[in-house]
Design a protein around this motif. Structure first.
Motif, short mmCIF file in Angstrom:
data_model
loop_
_atom_site.label_atom_id
_atom_site.label_comp_id
_atom_site.label_asym_id
_atom_site.label_seq_id
_atom_site.Cartn_x
_atom_site.Cartn_y
_atom_site.Cartn_z
N ARG A 11 24.49 34.93 57.34
CA ARG A 11 25.59 34.15 57.94
C ARG A 11 25.23 32.67 57.97
NH1 ARG A 11 29.94 37.49 58.16
NH2 ARG A 11 29.28 39.52 58.85
N TYR A 12 26.21 31.84 57.65
CA TYR A 12 26.08 30.40 57.63
C TYR A 12 26.87 29.82 58.80
CZ TYR A 12 27.09 25.64 55.85
OH TYR A 12 27.24 24.29 55.69
N PHE A 13 26.17 29.11 59.67
CA PHE A 13 26.80 28.53 60.87
C PHE A 13 26.75 27.01 60.81
CE2 PHE A 13 25.37 32.71 62.11
CZ PHE A 13 26.37 33.18 62.93
N ILE A 14 27.91 26.38 60.95
CA ILE A 14 27.96 24.93 61.09
C ILE A 14 27.88 24.63 62.58
CG2 ILE A 14 29.35 22.85 60.74
CD1 ILE A 14 30.53 24.22 58.26
N ASN A 15 26.83 23.95 62.97
CA ASN A 15 26.59 23.68 64.39
C ASN A 15 27.13 22.33 64.84
OD1 ASN A 15 25.06 26.15 64.57
ND2 ASN A 15 23.41 25.07 63.52
N LEU A 16 27.11 21.34 63.95
CA LEU A 16 27.57 20.00 64.29
C LEU A 16 28.16 19.36 63.04
CD1 LEU A 16 27.68 17.57 66.27
CD2 LEU A 16 25.43 16.93 65.42
N ASP A 17 29.37 18.87 63.14
CA ASP A 17 30.03 18.22 62.02
C ASP A 17 30.98 17.16 62.57
OD1 ASP A 17 31.06 17.48 59.60
OD2 ASP A 17 32.18 19.33 59.25
N ARG A 19 31.35 12.56 63.11
CA ARG A 19 30.90 11.16 63.10
C ARG A 19 29.63 10.92 62.30
NH1 ARG A 19 32.14 9.39 69.30
NH2 ARG A 19 34.37 9.69 69.14
N GLY A 20 29.58 11.42 61.10
CA GLY A 20 28.43 11.17 60.24
C GLY A 20 27.23 12.04 60.53
N SER A 21 27.35 13.00 61.41
CA SER A 21 26.25 13.92 61.72
C SER A 21 26.61 15.32 61.24
CB SER A 21 26.00 13.97 63.22
OG SER A 21 25.57 12.71 63.69
N PHE A 22 25.63 16.00 60.68
CA PHE A 22 25.86 17.36 60.22
C PHE A 22 24.61 18.20 60.45
CE2 PHE A 22 25.93 20.79 57.10
CZ PHE A 22 27.18 21.33 57.35
N SER A 23 24.83 19.40 60.97
CA SER A 23 23.75 20.34 61.22
C SER A 23 24.30 21.76 61.03
CB SER A 23 23.22 20.18 62.66
OG SER A 23 22.30 21.19 62.96
N ALA A 24 23.53 22.58 60.33
CA ALA A 24 23.94 23.96 60.08
C ALA A 24 22.69 24.82 59.92
CB ALA A 24 24.81 24.04 58.83
N ASP A 25 22.88 26.14 60.00
CA ASP A 25 21.76 27.04 59.75
C ASP A 25 22.26 28.33 59.11
OD1 ASP A 25 21.58 29.37 62.02
OD2 ASP A 25 22.44 27.55 62.87
N VAL A 26 21.34 29.02 58.45
CA VAL A 26 21.61 30.32 57.84
C VAL A 26 20.75 31.35 58.57
CG1 VAL A 26 21.51 31.69 55.73
CG2 VAL A 26 22.12 29.27 55.61
#
Length: 77
Positions: A11-17, A19-26
């Motif tokens: 599973r791929y989770f987008i945690n923060l998206d 204002r120019g910030s991006f964080s995700a995890d698998v």
């Protein structure tokens, strides 16, 4: 008799998206994080075309040896 291994679902989770910030995890089927994305490097390197490009991300994880080609990658909720 041939034993065919079942494919695992990652599973791929987008945690923060925002204002120019991006964080995700698998996460693997045991819900343990196996890969994290911080920032936009994976997009700039061309592995993922956009934030929800599961095909590109899966290919990258297969190339890294974190997933098998037979495994599935889906969006997490």
């Amino acid at each position: 008799m041939t034993i065919v291994p079942r494919s695992a679902v990652y599973r791929y989770f987008i945690n923060l998206d925002e204002r120019g910030s991006f964080s995700a995890d698998v996460r693997n089927p045991r819900k343990r994080t196996i890969f994290e994305i911080h920032g936009f490097q994976i997009f700039e390197d061309g592995w993922m075309l956009h934030r929800r490009d599961l095909d590109g991300l899966k290919q990258y994880l297969v190339d890294l040896g974190l997933m098998n080609r037979e495994d599935d990658l889906a969006m997490g909720q």
